[in-house]
Design a protein around this motif. Structure first.
Motif, PDB file in Angstrom:
ATOM      1  N   ASN A  57       7.809  11.316  20.781  1.00 39.21           N
ATOM      2  CA  ASN A  57       8.603  11.402  22.007  1.00 39.21           C
ATOM      3  C   ASN A  57       8.367  12.676  22.810  1.00 39.21           C
ATOM      4  O   ASN A  57       8.859  12.773  23.938  1.00 39.21           O
ATOM      5  CB  ASN A  57      10.108  11.312  21.669  1.00 39.21           C
ATOM      6  CG  ASN A  57      10.462  10.028  20.965  1.00 39.21           C
ATOM      7  OD1 ASN A  57      10.000   8.950  21.346  1.00 39.21           O
ATOM      8  ND2 ASN A  57      11.279  10.119  19.914  1.00 39.21           N
ATOM      9  N   GLU A  58       7.644  13.641  22.235  1.00 38.70           N
ATOM     10  CA  GLU A  58       7.548  14.930  22.922  1.00 38.70           C
ATOM     11  C   GLU A  58       6.178  15.566  22.694  1.00 38.70           C
ATOM     12  O   GLU A  58       5.561  15.423  21.636  1.00 38.70           O
ATOM     13  CB  GLU A  58       8.640  15.882  22.433  1.00 38.70           C
ATOM     14  CG  GLU A  58       8.685  17.210  23.190  1.00 38.70           C
ATOM     15  CD  GLU A  58       9.755  18.149  22.651  1.00 38.70           C
ATOM     16  OE1 GLU A  58      10.568  18.635  23.445  1.00 38.70           O
ATOM     17  OE2 GLU A  58       9.746  18.388  21.417  1.00 38.70           O
ATOM     18  N   PHE A  59       5.732  16.282  23.717  1.00 38.27           N
ATOM     19  CA  PHE A  59       4.520  17.104  23.643  1.00 38.27           C
ATOM     20  C   PHE A  59       4.948  18.553  23.868  1.00 38.27           C
ATOM     21  O   PHE A  59       5.612  18.869  24.852  1.00 38.27           O
ATOM     22  CB  PHE A  59       3.512  16.666  24.706  1.00 38.27           C
ATOM     23  CG  PHE A  59       2.166  17.301  24.567  1.00 38.27           C
ATOM     24  CD1 PHE A  59       1.863  18.484  25.225  1.00 38.27           C
ATOM     25  CD2 PHE A  59       1.194  16.722  23.779  1.00 38.27           C
ATOM     26  CE1 PHE A  59       0.621  19.070  25.108  1.00 38.27           C
ATOM     27  CE2 PHE A  59      -0.059  17.302  23.643  1.00 38.27           C
ATOM     28  CZ  PHE A  59      -0.353  18.474  24.305  1.00 38.27           C
ATOM     29  N   PHE A  60       4.570  19.439  22.943  1.00 41.47           N
ATOM     30  CA  PHE A  60       5.045  20.827  22.989  1.00 41.47           C
ATOM     31  C   PHE A  60       3.867  21.789  22.900  1.00 41.47           C
ATOM     32  O   PHE A  60       2.958  21.610  22.077  1.00 41.47           O
ATOM     33  CB  PHE A  60       6.018  21.094  21.842  1.00 41.47           C
ATOM     34  CG  PHE A  60       6.433  22.540  21.701  1.00 41.47           C
ATOM     35  CD1 PHE A  60       7.388  23.084  22.564  1.00 41.47           C
ATOM     36  CD2 PHE A  60       5.863  23.360  20.735  1.00 41.47           C
ATOM     37  CE1 PHE A  60       7.764  24.419  22.451  1.00 41.47           C
ATOM     38  CE2 PHE A  60       6.242  24.687  20.615  1.00 41.47           C
ATOM     39  CZ  PHE A  60       7.196  25.207  21.471  1.00 41.47           C
ATOM     40  N   VAL A  61       3.889  22.841  23.756  1.00 39.88           N
ATOM     41  CA  VAL A  61       2.864  23.874  23.759  1.00 39.88           C
ATOM     42  C   VAL A  61       3.544  25.241  23.686  1.00 39.88           C
ATOM     43  O   VAL A  61       4.479  25.513  24.454  1.00 39.88           O
ATOM     44  CB  VAL A  61       1.968  23.806  25.021  1.00 39.88           C
ATOM     45  CG1 VAL A  61       1.015  25.007  25.053  1.00 39.88           C
ATOM     46  CG2 VAL A  61       1.203  22.523  25.070  1.00 39.88           C
ATOM     47  N   HIS A  62       3.046  26.083  22.766  1.00 41.53           N
ATOM     48  CA  HIS A  62       3.537  27.464  22.689  1.00 41.53           C
ATOM     49  C   HIS A  62       2.327  28.399  22.728  1.00 41.53           C
ATOM     50  O   HIS A  62       1.390  28.256  21.939  1.00 41.53           O
ATOM     51  CB  HIS A  62       4.328  27.709  21.397  1.00 41.53           C
ATOM     52  CG  HIS A  62       4.630  29.168  21.153  1.00 41.53           C
ATOM     53  ND1 HIS A  62       5.624  29.837  21.856  1.00 41.53           N
ATOM     54  CD2 HIS A  62       4.064  30.073  20.326  1.00 41.53           C
ATOM     55  CE1 HIS A  62       5.642  31.094  21.454  1.00 41.53           C
ATOM     56  NE2 HIS A  62       4.709  31.261  20.518  1.00 41.53           N
ATOM     57  N   LEU A  63       2.374  29.374  23.639  1.00 45.00           N
ATOM     58  CA  LEU A  63       1.284  30.338  23.774  1.00 45.00           C
ATOM     59  C   LEU A  63       1.842  31.748  23.722  1.00 45.00           C
ATOM     60  O   LEU A  63       2.768  32.093  24.458  1.00 45.00           O
ATOM     61  CB  LEU A  63       0.538  30.138  25.110  1.00 45.00           C
ATOM     62  CG  LEU A  63      -0.548  31.171  25.432  1.00 45.00           C
ATOM     63  CD1 LEU A  63      -1.697  31.094  24.433  1.00 45.00           C
ATOM     64  CD2 LEU A  63      -1.066  30.970  26.861  1.00 45.00           C
ATOM     65  N   THR A  64       1.276  32.555  22.805  1.00 41.38           N
ATOM     66  CA  THR A  64       1.573  33.982  22.744  1.00 41.38           C
ATOM     67  C   THR A  64       0.300  34.721  23.146  1.00 41.38           C
ATOM     68  O   THR A  64      -0.763  34.478  22.565  1.00 41.38           O
ATOM     69  CB  THR A  64       2.017  34.394  21.346  1.00 41.38           C
ATOM     70  OG1 THR A  64       3.153  33.629  20.965  1.00 41.38           O
ATOM     71  CG2 THR A  64       2.383  35.880  21.310  1.00 41.38           C
ATOM     72  N   LEU A  65       0.419  35.649  24.090  1.00 41.07           N
ATOM     73  CA  LEU A  65      -0.773  36.268  24.670  1.00 41.07           C
ATOM     74  C   LEU A  65      -0.564  37.760  24.793  1.00 41.07           C
ATOM     75  O   LEU A  65       0.455  38.225  25.325  1.00 41.07           O
ATOM     76  CB  LEU A  65      -1.034  35.661  26.048  1.00 41.07           C
ATOM     77  CG  LEU A  65      -2.413  35.856  26.686  1.00 41.07           C
ATOM     78  CD1 LEU A  65      -3.482  35.225  25.827  1.00 41.07           C
ATOM     79  CD2 LEU A  65      -2.426  35.242  28.078  1.00 41.07           C
TER      80      LEU A  65
END
Length: 512
Positions: free
Chosen positions: A501-509
């Motif tokens: 049900n969900e698409f999740f993106v996490h970015l640490t930069l």
């Protein structure tokens, strides 16, 4: 950049001075230990006094004079190398430092002479006149201290201003950019070796060794630089190998030896030191310098080839990176135009004008700032907000679409690669919004010190069979992954999760 370069040079100079201090201090301590050991377990040269029937005291005729002699040399070196010569090289307090240098030299000569009258008192009986003995002691002390301190000051002055001196020689700068630093380091090593030889002469090492070292190393150093930067490159251009190079150097060695012999003929009466020096120089030139120069050149040539290959690969990566950037821009432009087209069908004026204005800002960003390697994070965030506002125009009439954004205003000076974050948001609107089904997008962006935290989550819905985007995954996410690996290697963490049900993106930069 000039400030950073100057700061870096100052740090290097400070490190070199610290190294010289600890080396000289270590040698001084070792000399003290040697004197103490000879005082405790040795005779301190008492047999010479016995042979001359002169009264001997190990404290008065060895320990104390030797301590005074080695101490005056050590502290004088520190004074010249760290105080007077650096200021003279920079033109500061010239008169005072010259007076101090002369005064220290005079004091050292007197101290050395007085110390020798105790350590070499057995020699006094060889003279009928005590004044002649003192004149002899003074002459020896003057010759030794003057020559040693001349080397001290030459080294200290060269250490401070040698690079500036070589940089004034335009021929060297035009010939090769690395040769100046290499000549500086080589000359400095030779001067250090001269200091060591001059310092140990007082331990009865023959002057002939110093004469050999004054002649042989400079000739071999000059020969090596000529071979590496002139002889071997020209031979390689004509496809000549080591054999031609070796026998050519043998001929050059003979010519150099003949020239040295002509120059040194007036000094031949001083013994065998000149013939020995010439023979030793020939052996060094043929057996050491010639093969060493060939090896160094081959090593440098291979390194240069490797560097050139790396530059080529880097150029390919840059070209690939620019190509990836160019793929993103038209892809987004088509989406934006479709959005404005849908808005224009819904109503006629205000919202369409607002959308066109935002699109103009975004296109201006793409034309001017997208071509730069780095831009301010503030401008990147403005671009994201414009894109989100455009998409809200398209979805604002649908009550089943929820778009939540928590994007902090950026008031810092952080830099980021342009168009790095937009593919994640673009992907969320492309695949997470349906005008027929309930859907949502949530976007958060915040920074803490120099670290950026970016999260995007969106709903997933099943596309209709006739939807042309159903079987297309898009190029945005793949491009941004490649750009991150090229530009932020080891400085980012990307997490992508997908459920039913969900698409999740996490970015640490980590930003600059």
């Amino acid at each position: 950049m000039e400030i950073l370069s100057g700061h870096s040079t100052a740090i290097k100079s400070r490190n070199i001075n610290q190294l010289e201090f600890w080396i000289s201090t270590t040698l001084f301590i070792l000399a003290l230990i040697s004197i103490c050991t000879q005082t405790t377990y040795g005779s301190g040269g008492s047999y010479r006094f016995s042979e001359s029937s002169v009264e001997y005291s190990i404290m008065a005729n060895f320990f104390l004079p030797e301590i005074f002699k080695i101490s005056i040399i050590y502290f004088s070196f520190l004074l010249f190398n760290f105080v007077s010569m650096p200021q003279l090289a920079k033109g500061r307090n010239v008169t005072m430092n010259l007076i101090m240098t002369v005064a220290v030299t005079a004091f050292s000569i007197i101290t050395w002479m007085v110390a020798n009258t105790y350590t070499q008192a057995y020699r006094i009986v060889e003279f009928d006149d005590i004044d002649k003995a003192y004149d002899m002691f003074f002459g020896e002390a003057f010759t030794y201290i003057f020559f040693l301190y001349l080397l001290f000051n030459t080294y200290a002055y060269f250490n401070e201003g040698g690079m500036a001196l070589f940089n004034r020689i335009n021929f060297l700068k035009r010939y090769n950019k690395n040769i100046i630093s290499e000549i500086f380091v080589t000359t400095k090593i030779w001067l250090i070796s001269l200091l060591v030889f001059a310092a140990v002469i007082s331990l009865k090492i023959d002057y002939e060794i110093l004469i050999v070292w004054l002649l042989v190393p400079p000739v071999n150093i000059f020969f090596a630089f000529c071979a590496i930067y002139y002889i071997i490159p020209n031979l390689r251009k004509n496809f000549k190998g080591f054999g031609r190079y070796f026998w050519g150097n043998v001929g050059l060695t003979i010519i150099i030896s003949i020239l040295l012999l002509i120059i040194l003929i007036p000094f031949m009466r001083n013994g065998e030191v000149i013939p020995v020096t010439l023979v030793l120089n020939i052996i060094c030139l043929i057996c050491i310098t010639t093969p060493s120069a060939w090896y160094i050149y081959k090593h440098k040539f291979e390194k240069l080839s490797e560097i050139q290959m790396l530059k080529t690969e880097l150029g390919k990566s840059d070209a690939n990176l620019n190509f990836l950037k160019s793929q993103i821009n038209p892809h987004f432009l088509f989406n934006a135009l479709n959005t404005l087209y849908g808005t224009a069908l819904q109503e006629n004026a205000e919202r369409t004008g607002e959308g066109i204005q935002k699109l103009g800002d975004m296109m201006r960003f793409m034309l001017h700032e997208n071509t730069q390697d780095k831009i301010s994070l503030t401008r990147e965030v403005e671009y994201l907000n414009n894109y989100i506002d455009l998409q809200k125009l398209r979805t604002s009439r649908s009550a089943d679409i929820r778009i939540d954004t928590h994007i902090e205003e950026q008031l810092n000076n952080l830099q980021i690669t342009p168009m790095l974050l937009i593919p994640f948001i673009e992907n969320a609107f492309k695949h997470g919004i349906s005008l027929q089904q309930p859907s949502y997008i949530k976007i958060t962006l915040q920074t803490k010190e120099s670290t950026l935290y970016f999260d995007v989550s969106n709903s997933i819905y099943i596309k209709a069979d006739h939807d042309p985007e159903k079987l297309k995954s898009g190029i945005g996410l793949e491009n941004v992954k490649q750009r991150l690996s090229l530009l932020y290697y080891g400085k980012h963490e990307l997490i992508i999760r997908e459920s039913a049900n969900e698409f999740f993106v996490h970015l640490t930069l980590q930003l600059d």
